[in-house]
Write a protein that holds these residues in place. Structure first.
Motif: not given
Length: 662
Positions: A179-181, A199-210, A239-243
């Protein structure tokens, strides 16, 4: 053509993105419909780490005999690209690239010139190998996005198809679920005008990440006319949630290289930095888009990837003042749906995996060698764990694959045709006492002749399918702090596909042919030990004997195969911000590339290289100094003629880097 490349322009991604999105929608709809009708298994599937049978493996069923390289190990070693990490940490032997790129030719179990054709490389489960002699371009994968690299040595055709006799290397990238940047910036400079920025960047917000990564690499290398420039960008979302997990990735790379060409032994001894081809150069452009989906319904997991890759290669050679330009465009589309069912009963765990691989490859060139290939495969594998504390495991697998080949230019005399092949495997392991695991593997793997090999062949029809009967016995003793693994192996090959310079019936310079029976057999050792004082020692040894076992060459050694490769590393990792790492690799002598008769009085000399790194962490910053070929050894690992066709390796290189993590 030895210089590999990849694709066209961004607009091609628009219809591909729509196709991928449509596939994901249909996959999710099918999964939801199946869920409504399924009998749910209430027992949860455990969180996993190591990839198993083309799925994330249950902790009770890790791959037998596999080597895993973690992101932390890659960082502490100072490896600036994926290929270097595989060689330095995994102990895999690599030959100097011909175009100045970091993409050394990787060789598992002594397959010499055709090592890349006997090794399958995957990125997040998607096959990088194509129907041509060009190897996988690993330098286009941003090393800072890699979560781990898994190396499985030995025949693996059941799960991964043709070309997996030497083994499989699976590169798994980070999925950005934190979660977060978060991200990192790396700046590096060194000798030979080497400079990299990543340069690499990752971000997670709930079930969605990029995630997003970009890199700019440049070096003049150690030889004249051997500059290398590369720009890469990649990104994806999930997008990842539950199964359920759905996502897409897009990757693009642009390379420019100048080709220094080969030297004779006399020229190498006089000046290994010189070139005889000051006007030769080439470019490689590649683009890839991949969509993936996973869904669990009780004890059943469904997964699929849809991937499309395009490449464009341009190579220009100077023939006495006349510049000859070769251009080819290739594209490959892969769709790989599969399922896994985990069940537990009477203290036993059973894993069943089945799937389909559908691959379409085609190529257009400006010199008439247009070709295409369709492959269709179906496979199944079942593994059972039983035996209580003895942890016994038994797995059986089979695969059937069909290939349809077409040559677009009949003037070249390459016939169209269909070829098919079966692969099978049986493997098992048992823990006779605590801390000791014994395993055994047997099976049949195979490799198909590719478009380049059929274009220059020694017979009128298509070259035959290469098959190998594979056998491995091994034992592992110890735990995470102190462990030794030993494996003895044998590959008995029929119709091995190889370039034979003595096959001059149709081509005065030789041709690709099916060899008389050959064999690879030997021993592999892996070991690591924590020495205390924050010191960790690790090493890998490969001893392989590669020889003809039939025909007029029976008993003669195969070319470009060192009998012994020994890699050792010592890491110092205290918790005070300091770290250091030193490694060495010894490669024994080997026969020159055209020495089929074993009558060349000289051999490629043995050599030892040493690399080292020291790093200091200051808050979010880390500064490091890295040295390659520390002893400045003048050596070569590529030589295609007797005392000729030599491609020298780089001399000593010092690098300084700064990394910022956020």
């Amino acid at each position: 053509m030895t210089f590999a490349a990849v694709s066209n322009s961004a607009p091609a991604f628009k219809p591909l993105a729509l196709a991928c999105a449509f596939s994901l929608t249909m996959f999710a709809a099918a999964a939801a419909a199946a869920a409504a009708a399924a009998h749910a298994d209430e027992e949860a599937v455990s969180t996993v780490y190591v990839s198993g049978a083309r799925f994330e493996s249950d902790p009770a069923l890790p791959p037998v005999g596999a080597t895993t390289i973690t992101a932390a190990e890659i960082r502490s070693s100072g490896a600036g690209d994926v290929n270097a990490a595989i060689r330095k940490i995994g102990g895999v032997y690599g030959r100097q690239s011909l175009d100045g790129s970091p993409d050394f030719g990787l060789d598992l179990r002594g397959f010499g010139t055709n090592s890349s054709q006997n090794l399958v490389i995957l990125v997040d489960g998607v096959r990088m190998n194509e129907n041509e002699l060009a190897g996988a371009v690993l330098s286009s994968i941003p090393v800072d996005t890699v979560e781990r690299i898994e190396i499985t040595r030995g025949g693996s055709s059941v799960l991964y198809g043709e070309g997996a006799t030497g083994g499989v290397i699976n590169i798994v990238t980070k999925r950005g679920t934190q979660q977060g940047y978060h991200g990192s910036l790396v700046l590096e400079g060194g000798q030979f005008d080497q400079h990299d920025a990543r340069l690499s960047l990752r971000h997670g917000e709930g079930p969605l990440s990029f995630d997003l990564a970009a890199a700019n690499q440049a070096t003049d290398n150690d030889r004249e006319n051997n500059t290398f420039r590369q720009k890469t960008v990649s990104g994806g979302f999930q997008w990842a949630q539950d199964a359920t997990r759905l996502g897409m990735r897009v990757e693009s790379a642009r390379q420019k290289s100048r080709f220094p060409g080969s030297l004779t032994l006399a020229e190498f001894n006089a000046d290994p930095h010189q070139t005889n081809t000051p006007n030769d150069f080439g470019t490689l452009d590649s683009d890839r888009v991949t969509a993936f989906a996973e869904h669990r319904i009780g004890s059943v997991e469904l997964a699929a990837e849809l991937s499309h890759r395009e490449r464009e290669v341009v190579a220009v050679y100077d023939f006495g003042g006349f510049l000859s330009e070769g251009v080819y465009n290739s594209r490959q589309t892969q769709f790989s749906p599969r399922l896994r069912q985990l069940s537990r009963f009477d203290g036993m765990l059973n894993e069943f995996v089945a799937g389909v691989d559908l691959i379409r490859w085609e190529r257009n060139t400006n010199f008439g060698s247009n070709a295409s290939q369709d492959s269709k495969a179906i496979y199944a594998r079942n593994e059972l764990r039983f035996g209580g504390t003895r942890n016994a495991r038994l797995a059986l697998g089979a695969r059937h694959e069909t290939f349809e080949k077409e040559e677009g230019n009949t003037m070249l005399g390459v016939p169209d045709g269909e070829q098919s092949q079966n692969g099978w495997s049986i493997e098992g392991s048992i823990d006779p006492v605590a801390g000791v695991t014994v395993h055994a593997k047997a099976g049949q793997s195979y490799r198909l002749p590719n478009a380049d090999e059929n274009a220059v062949r020694s017979a009128q029809g298509l070259l035959d399918v290469q098959t190998s009967r594979d056998l491995e016995l091994g034992v592992t003793v110890g735990d995470k702090a102190r462990q030794v693994s030993a494996r003895i192996f044998r590959h008995r090959l029929q119709d091995e596909i190889f370039y034979d310079p003595t096959a001059t019936a149709l081509n005065p310079f030789g041709a690709n042919t099916n060899l008389d029976p050959t064999r690879r057999q030997g021993v592999e050792l892996d070991a690591h030990v924590d020495l205390g004082a924050n010191l960790r020692l690790s090493g890998h040894l490969q001893h392989v004997k590669a020889e003809f076992t039939g025909g007029p060459n029976a008993g003669r050694e195969m070319v470009l195969v060192p009998k012994n490769v020994l890699t050792a590393r010592l890491a110092w990792l205290p918790n005070n911000g300091h770290s250091a790492d030193i490694g060495a690799q010894y490669v024994s002598n080997q026969r020159y590339g055209n020495d089929f008769g074993n009558d060349c009085s000289a051999r490629i000399p043995s050599y030892t290289t040493v690399d080292a790194r020291y790093a200091l962490k200051l808050g979010a910053w880390e500064v490091a100094v890295n040295a390659l070929n520390l002893a400045d050894r003048q050596y070569f690992s590529q030589a295609f003629g007797c005392r000729s066709g030599i491609y020298p390796s780089d001399g000593r290189q010092l690098k300084l880097s700064a990394r910022y993590d956020f």
